[in-house]
Motif scaffolding. Structure first.
Motif, mmCIF file in Angstrom:
data_model
loop_
_atom_site.group_PDB
_atom_site.id
_atom_site.type_symbol
_atom_site.label_atom_id
_atom_site.label_comp_id
_atom_site.label_asym_id
_atom_site.label_seq_id
_atom_site.Cartn_x
_atom_site.Cartn_y
_atom_site.Cartn_z
ATOM 1 N N LEU A 1 40.416 6.191 28.592
ATOM 2 C CA LEU A 1 39.600 7.240 27.989
ATOM 3 C C LEU A 1 40.379 8.542 27.919
ATOM 4 C CD1 LEU A 1 36.756 8.299 27.058
ATOM 5 C CD2 LEU A 1 36.411 8.945 29.453
ATOM 6 N N ILE A 2 40.331 9.175 26.767
ATOM 7 C CA ILE A 2 40.871 10.519 26.587
ATOM 8 C C ILE A 2 39.710 11.430 26.232
ATOM 9 C CG2 ILE A 2 42.300 12.003 25.132
ATOM 10 C CD1 ILE A 2 44.279 9.703 24.886
ATOM 11 N N ALA A 3 39.569 12.523 26.968
ATOM 12 C CA ALA A 3 38.538 13.522 26.681
ATOM 13 C C ALA A 3 39.107 14.524 25.684
ATOM 14 C CB ALA A 3 38.118 14.232 27.959
ATOM 15 N N VAL A 4 38.352 14.788 24.640
ATOM 16 C CA VAL A 4 38.718 15.798 23.643
ATOM 17 C C VAL A 4 37.669 16.903 23.747
ATOM 18 C CG1 VAL A 4 39.208 16.291 21.227
ATOM 19 C CG2 VAL A 4 39.702 14.000 22.157
ATOM 20 N N LEU A 5 38.078 18.019 24.326
ATOM 21 C CA LEU A 5 37.151 19.102 24.645
ATOM 22 C C LEU A 5 37.442 20.314 23.772
ATOM 23 C CD1 LEU A 5 37.323 18.780 28.532
ATOM 24 C CD2 LEU A 5 35.784 17.606 26.921
ATOM 25 N N GLU B 1 36.406 15.184 14.720
ATOM 26 C CA GLU B 1 36.021 14.024 15.533
ATOM 27 C C GLU B 1 36.462 12.726 14.869
ATOM 28 O OE1 GLU B 1 32.244 12.274 18.049
ATOM 29 O OE2 GLU B 1 31.844 13.734 16.459
ATOM 30 N N GLN B 2 36.332 12.639 13.560
ATOM 31 C CA GLN B 2 36.758 11.423 12.847
ATOM 32 C C GLN B 2 38.273 11.217 12.947
ATOM 33 O OE1 GLN B 2 34.936 8.845 11.616
ATOM 34 N NE2 GLN B 2 33.390 10.019 12.730
ATOM 35 N N VAL B 3 39.046 12.291 12.886
ATOM 36 C CA VAL B 3 40.502 12.196 13.077
ATOM 37 C C VAL B 3 40.797 11.577 14.443
ATOM 38 C CG1 VAL B 3 42.603 13.568 13.459
ATOM 39 C CG2 VAL B 3 41.125 14.074 11.501
ATOM 40 N N ASP C 1 36.130 10.648 24.284
ATOM 41 C CA ASP C 1 34.903 11.371 24.593
ATOM 42 C C ASP C 1 35.072 12.747 23.965
ATOM 43 O OD1 ASP C 1 32.644 12.559 25.611
ATOM 44 O OD2 ASP C 1 33.282 12.499 27.697
ATOM 45 N N PHE C 2 34.394 12.988 22.856
ATOM 46 C CA PHE C 2 34.578 14.189 22.037
ATOM 47 C C PHE C 2 33.403 15.135 22.272
ATOM 48 C CE2 PHE C 2 34.517 16.782 18.242
ATOM 49 C CZ PHE C 2 35.854 16.947 17.927
ATOM 50 N N ARG C 3 33.699 16.381 22.673
ATOM 51 C CA ARG C 3 32.644 17.351 22.973
ATOM 52 C C ARG C 3 33.045 18.754 22.514
ATOM 53 N NH1 ARG C 3 30.826 16.122 29.207
ATOM 54 N NH2 ARG C 3 30.911 13.852 29.122
ATOM 55 N N GLN C 4 32.020 19.586 22.281
ATOM 56 C CA GLN C 4 32.226 20.995 21.943
ATOM 57 C C GLN C 4 31.147 21.815 22.623
ATOM 58 O OE1 GLN C 4 30.168 23.237 19.826
ATOM 59 N NE2 GLN C 4 31.629 24.878 20.231
ATOM 60 N N THR C 5 31.542 22.991 23.111
ATOM 61 C CA THR C 5 30.590 23.933 23.705
ATOM 62 C C THR C 5 31.033 25.355 23.442
ATOM 63 O OG1 THR C 5 29.422 24.586 25.724
ATOM 64 C CG2 THR C 5 31.738 23.967 25.975
ATOM 65 N N GLN D 1 36.253 19.168 34.958
ATOM 66 C CA GLN D 1 36.145 18.609 36.311
ATOM 67 C C GLN D 1 35.620 17.182 36.280
ATOM 68 O OE1 GLN D 1 33.722 21.485 38.335
ATOM 69 N NE2 GLN D 1 35.404 22.950 38.547
ATOM 70 N N GLU D 2 34.707 16.865 35.377
ATOM 71 C CA GLU D 2 34.176 15.503 35.250
ATOM 72 C C GLU D 2 35.241 14.494 34.836
ATOM 73 O OE1 GLU D 2 30.967 15.550 32.435
ATOM 74 O OE2 GLU D 2 29.799 16.977 33.622
ATOM 75 N N CYS D 3 36.326 14.965 34.263
ATOM 76 C CA CYS D 3 37.391 14.066 33.801
ATOM 77 C C CYS D 3 38.161 13.439 34.962
ATOM 78 C CB CYS D 3 38.357 14.818 32.892
ATOM 79 S SG CYS D 3 37.645 15.228 31.285
#
Length: 151
Positions: free
Chosen positions: A5-9, A34-36, A49-53, A64-66
Motif C-alpha cells: 500500500l502507498i498512501a497518497v496524501l 486520483e485516476q493517474v 489510499d488516496f486522500r485530501q484534506t 501517523q496512521e501509515c
C-alpha cells in the motif's frame, strides 16, 4: 499475497484543482489526479489510499496512521509544506520512504515557496511536471519498495 500500500496524501486547496489558478495548476481535477495514481498502481499491482484534506491536524493523523500500514507515502502538502514543522515531524516519526509532489514548479514561483519543511523528510521531490508527477512518484516508490524487498 497482500499488495503493498502507498498512501497518497494531499493538502489544502487541492480539492479546487481545475478551478483554482488553471494557468499555474492546469485544468486537471483532483479526481483526475486520483485516476493517474490508480492507473499507475494497477500497472504495478500495488494498492493506493488516496486522500485530501484542508486540515493540517488531519494530515498529521493520516501520516501517523501509515506507520505499520503503508509501505510509503506520496505527499503533496501544498501550502503546508512551506509552513508546517508538524508535518515534517510526522513524516520523520513514521520512518517511511516519502516522495513530495508539487504540481507547479515551486522554484519558479514566489520566494517563500522555494523552501518546504516537508522535503527534509522526503527521499525525493517532484515539482513542475503537473499531475504527471504523481504517476512518477508512484513508480519511484514502487521501485524503492522492490529494491528493499530484494535485500
Amino acid at each position: 499475497m497482500k499488495r503493498p500500500l502507498i498512501a497518497v496524501l494531499n493538502g489544502p486547496n487541492l480539492n479546487m484543482l481545475g478551478l483554482r489558478q488553471p494557468e499555474i495548476y492546469g485544468r486537471a481535477t483532483l479526481d483526475d489526479v486520483e485516476q493517474v495514481c490508480i492507473q499507475a498502481a494497477e500497472r504495478l499491482d500495488i494498492a493506493i489510499d488516496f486522500r485530501q484534506t484542508n486540515i493540517e491536524g488531519e494530515l498529521v493523523s493520516w501520516i501517523q496512521e501509515c506507520r505499520g500500514r503503508a509501505r510509503g507515502i506520496i505527499i503533496n502538502p501544498a501550502a503546508y509544506g512551506h509552513t508546517s514543522v508538524a508535518l515534517l515531524d510526522a513524516l520523520l516519526s513514521v520512518g517511511l520512504p516519502t516522495v513530495e509532489v508539487h504540481i507547479s514548479n515551486i522554484h519558479r514561483r514566489e520566494s517563500f515557496r522555494h523552501h518546504t519543511y516537508t522535503s527534509q523528510a522526503a527521499i525525493g521531490v517532484i515539482c513542475g511536471l503537473g499531475v504527471r508527477g504523481y504517476g512518477l512518484a508512484v513508480q519511484a516508490l514502487y521501485d524503492m519498495i522492490e529494491d528493499e524487498d530484494e535485500r
